[in-house]
Design a protein around this motif. Structure first.
Motif, PDB file in Angstrom:
ATOM      1  N   TYR A 106       0.835  -1.196   0.000  1.00 40.31           N
ATOM      2  CA  TYR A 106       0.000   0.000   0.000  1.00 40.31           C
ATOM      3  C   TYR A 106       0.873   1.249   0.000  1.00 40.31           C
ATOM      4  O   TYR A 106       0.693   2.149  -0.823  1.00 40.31           O
ATOM      5  N   LEU A 107       1.837   1.305   0.896  1.00 42.30           N
ATOM      6  CA  LEU A 107       2.704   2.485   0.982  1.00 42.30           C
ATOM      7  C   LEU A 107       3.579   2.631  -0.258  1.00 42.30           C
ATOM      8  O   LEU A 107       3.797   3.751  -0.741  1.00 42.30           O
ATOM      9  N   TYR A 108       4.083   1.523  -0.795  1.00 42.62           N
ATOM     10  CA  TYR A 108       4.902   1.604  -2.005  1.00 42.62           C
ATOM     11  C   TYR A 108       4.094   2.158  -3.176  1.00 42.62           C
ATOM     12  O   TYR A 108       4.551   3.048  -3.892  1.00 42.62           O
ATOM     13  N   LYS A 109       2.901   1.639  -3.378  1.00 45.28           N
ATOM     14  CA  LYS A 109       2.067   2.114  -4.485  1.00 45.28           C
ATOM     15  C   LYS A 109       1.704   3.575  -4.291  1.00 45.28           C
ATOM     16  O   LYS A 109       1.824   4.389  -5.203  1.00 45.28           O
ATOM     17  N   LEU A 110       1.260   3.910  -3.113  1.00 42.97           N
ATOM     18  CA  LEU A 110       0.840   5.267  -2.795  1.00 42.97           C
ATOM     19  C   LEU A 110       1.987   6.256  -2.993  1.00 42.97           C
ATOM     20  O   LEU A 110       1.832   7.292  -3.647  1.00 42.97           O
ATOM     21  N   THR A 111       3.148   5.926  -2.466  1.00 46.53           N
ATOM     22  CA  THR A 111       4.287   6.835  -2.537  1.00 46.53           C
ATOM     23  C   THR A 111       4.849   6.908  -3.953  1.00 46.53           C
ATOM     24  O   THR A 111       5.245   7.980  -4.411  1.00 46.53           O
ATOM     25  N   TYR A 112       4.846   5.791  -4.675  1.00 43.40           N
ATOM     26  CA  TYR A 112       5.308   5.835  -6.065  1.00 43.40           C
ATOM     27  C   TYR A 112       4.400   6.740  -6.882  1.00 43.40           C
ATOM     28  O   TYR A 112       4.877   7.573  -7.669  1.00 43.40           O
ATOM     29  N   ASP A 113       3.088   6.599  -6.710  1.00 41.61           N
ATOM     30  CA  ASP A 113       2.143   7.451  -7.436  1.00 41.61           C
ATOM     31  C   ASP A 113       2.402   8.933  -7.142  1.00 41.61           C
ATOM     32  O   ASP A 113       2.350   9.773  -8.040  1.00 41.61           O
ATOM     33  N   LEU A 114       2.688   9.242  -5.902  1.00 44.24           N
ATOM     34  CA  LEU A 114       3.010  10.614  -5.517  1.00 44.24           C
ATOM     35  C   LEU A 114       4.297  11.068  -6.203  1.00 44.24           C
ATOM     36  O   LEU A 114       4.354  12.125  -6.845  1.00 44.24           O
ATOM     37  N   MET A 115       5.349  10.261  -6.103  1.00 47.63           N
ATOM     38  CA  MET A 115       6.664  10.675  -6.590  1.00 47.63           C
ATOM     39  C   MET A 115       6.766  10.697  -8.115  1.00 47.63           C
ATOM     40  O   MET A 115       7.421  11.579  -8.670  1.00 47.63           O
ATOM     41  N   ILE A 116       6.113   9.779  -8.805  1.00 47.86           N
ATOM     42  CA  ILE A 116       6.208   9.795 -10.266  1.00 47.86           C
ATOM     43  C   ILE A 116       5.499  11.038 -10.806  1.00 47.86           C
ATOM     44  O   ILE A 116       5.952  11.636 -11.791  1.00 47.86           O
ATOM     45  N   GLY A 117       4.443  11.477 -10.140  1.00 50.48           N
ATOM     46  CA  GLY A 117       3.791  12.723 -10.544  1.00 50.48           C
ATOM     47  C   GLY A 117       4.726  13.909 -10.405  1.00 50.48           C
ATOM     48  O   GLY A 117       4.801  14.777 -11.291  1.00 50.48           O
ATOM     49  N   VAL A 118       5.457  13.945  -9.304  1.00 47.02           N
ATOM     50  CA  VAL A 118       6.420  15.024  -9.065  1.00 47.02           C
ATOM     51  C   VAL A 118       7.555  14.956 -10.087  1.00 47.02           C
ATOM     52  O   VAL A 118       7.940  15.970 -10.681  1.00 47.02           O
ATOM     53  N   VAL A 119       8.095  13.775 -10.303  1.00 46.65           N
ATOM     54  CA  VAL A 119       9.203  13.601 -11.246  1.00 46.65           C
ATOM     55  C   VAL A 119       8.774  14.005 -12.660  1.00 46.65           C
ATOM     56  O   VAL A 119       9.494  14.732 -13.358  1.00 46.65           O
ATOM     57  N   GLU A 120       7.619  13.545 -13.082  1.00 50.72           N
ATOM     58  CA  GLU A 120       7.129  13.884 -14.434  1.00 50.72           C
ATOM     59  C   GLU A 120       6.959  15.397 -14.573  1.00 50.72           C
ATOM     60  O   GLU A 120       7.304  15.970 -15.610  1.00 50.72           O
ATOM     61  N   GLU A 121       6.452  16.034 -13.555  1.00 47.78           N
ATOM     62  CA  GLU A 121       6.273  17.485 -13.602  1.00 47.78           C
ATOM     63  C   GLU A 121       7.620  18.200 -13.726  1.00 47.78           C
ATOM     64  O   GLU A 121       7.785  19.106 -14.537  1.00 47.78           O
ATOM     65  N   ILE A 136      14.247   7.336 -10.446  1.00 48.21           N
ATOM     66  CA  ILE A 136      14.246   8.437  -9.475  1.00 48.21           C
ATOM     67  C   ILE A 136      13.007   8.345  -8.575  1.00 48.21           C
ATOM     68  O   ILE A 136      13.114   8.462  -7.350  1.00 48.21           O
ATOM     69  N   ALA A 137      11.849   8.089  -9.174  1.00 51.94           N
ATOM     70  CA  ALA A 137      10.620   7.953  -8.381  1.00 51.94           C
ATOM     71  C   ALA A 137      10.725   6.771  -7.423  1.00 51.94           C
ATOM     72  O   ALA A 137      10.314   6.873  -6.263  1.00 51.94           O
ATOM     73  N   HIS A 138      11.265   5.652  -7.903  1.00 50.55           N
ATOM     74  CA  HIS A 138      11.435   4.477  -7.033  1.00 50.55           C
ATOM     75  C   HIS A 138      12.422   4.767  -5.896  1.00 50.55           C
ATOM     76  O   HIS A 138      12.201   4.351  -4.755  1.00 50.55           O
ATOM     77  N   PHE A 139      13.496   5.468  -6.195  1.00 50.58           N
ATOM     78  CA  PHE A 139      14.481   5.814  -5.174  1.00 50.58           C
ATOM     79  C   PHE A 139      13.818   6.580  -4.029  1.00 50.58           C
ATOM     80  O   PHE A 139      13.972   6.226  -2.854  1.00 50.58           O
ATOM     81  N   TYR A 140      13.068   7.603  -4.364  1.00 55.64           N
ATOM     82  CA  TYR A 140      12.387   8.390  -3.328  1.00 55.64           C
ATOM     83  C   TYR A 140      11.282   7.584  -2.652  1.00 55.64           C
ATOM     84  O   TYR A 140      11.066   7.710  -1.444  1.00 55.64           O
ATOM     85  N   LYS A 141      10.616   6.741  -3.415  1.00 57.18           N
ATOM     86  CA  LYS A 141       9.585   5.872  -2.836  1.00 57.18           C
ATOM     87  C   LYS A 141      10.176   5.018  -1.730  1.00 57.18           C
ATOM     88  O   LYS A 141       9.626   4.964  -0.616  1.00 57.18           O
TER      89      LYS A 141
END
Length: 186
Positions: A106-121, A136-141
């Motif tokens: 749950y936390l991995y999916k949730l945090t990846y979704d958050l971070m990939i949005g930030v990275v893409e932006e 990069i998103a996985h690293f921060y996740k």
């Protein structure tokens, strides 16, 4: 009606988990507490762990609504931590039960979704390979989830805002710097 039934089952599960561990709660315990029959439960969920996963996803959806940008990721992360803390007994119980992998997934999916949005932006207008952005998103996740799991393991004592502030200080500029380093032709 279906969503109301699911939420009622989650509410019953949380009440039961205040009394005993998740792995000691049966579908019969849950349906009797909730006032529904077993077939109603099985119409919506395959088992109690499926219910736990659904509850986590529902919380995640509410916690991250509109908070997946560079300017709002801190608010999104804060809302995740606050959501976990609000249902502290539930999440600590899930974490310490045999279903720990559910909270981690749950936390991995949730945090990846958050971070990939930030990275893409942040990568807008840059020539960066998709696999580099994902890395990069996985690293921060993994960093964020590791901190969150340690916080849960320790009983959620530190204030969520203090954690987010510390993470923000440590990571400030890190995503942009990583993207610059991964630029194609840089």
């Amino acid at each position: 009606m279906s969503q109301m039934t699911k939420r009622a089952l989650v509410a019953s599960l949380k009440e039961l988990m205040a009394e005993k561990p998740l792995d000691k709660i049966t579908v019969t315990d849950l349906t009797e507490h909730c006032g529904v029959n077993r077939m109603t439960f099985y119409y919506h969920f395959k088992d109690i762990y499926d219910l736990v996963e659904w509850a986590c996803v529902e919380e995640a959806t509410r916690a991250l609504a509109g908070k997946k940008t560079y300017d709002t990721w801190q608010q999104g992360f804060l809302q995740i931590l606050q959501s976990l803390q609000k249902d502290k007994v539930f999440y600590i119980n899930v974490y310490h039960s045999i279903s720990r992998e559910y909270i981690e997934q749950y936390l991995y999916k949730l945090t990846y979704d958050l971070m990939i949005g930030v990275v893409e932006e942040r990568a807008a207008g840059m020539s960066v390979r998709a696999e580099d952005k994902e890395f990069i998103a996985h690293f921060y996740k993994y960093a964020f989830v590791g901190l969150t799991l340690e916080w849960i393991r320790g009983g959620m004592k530190e204030a969520p805002a203090a954690i987010v502030e510390r993470v923000s200080t440590v990571t400030h500029g890190g995503i942009t710097n990583a993207l610059e380093a991964c630029r194609i032709g840089a």
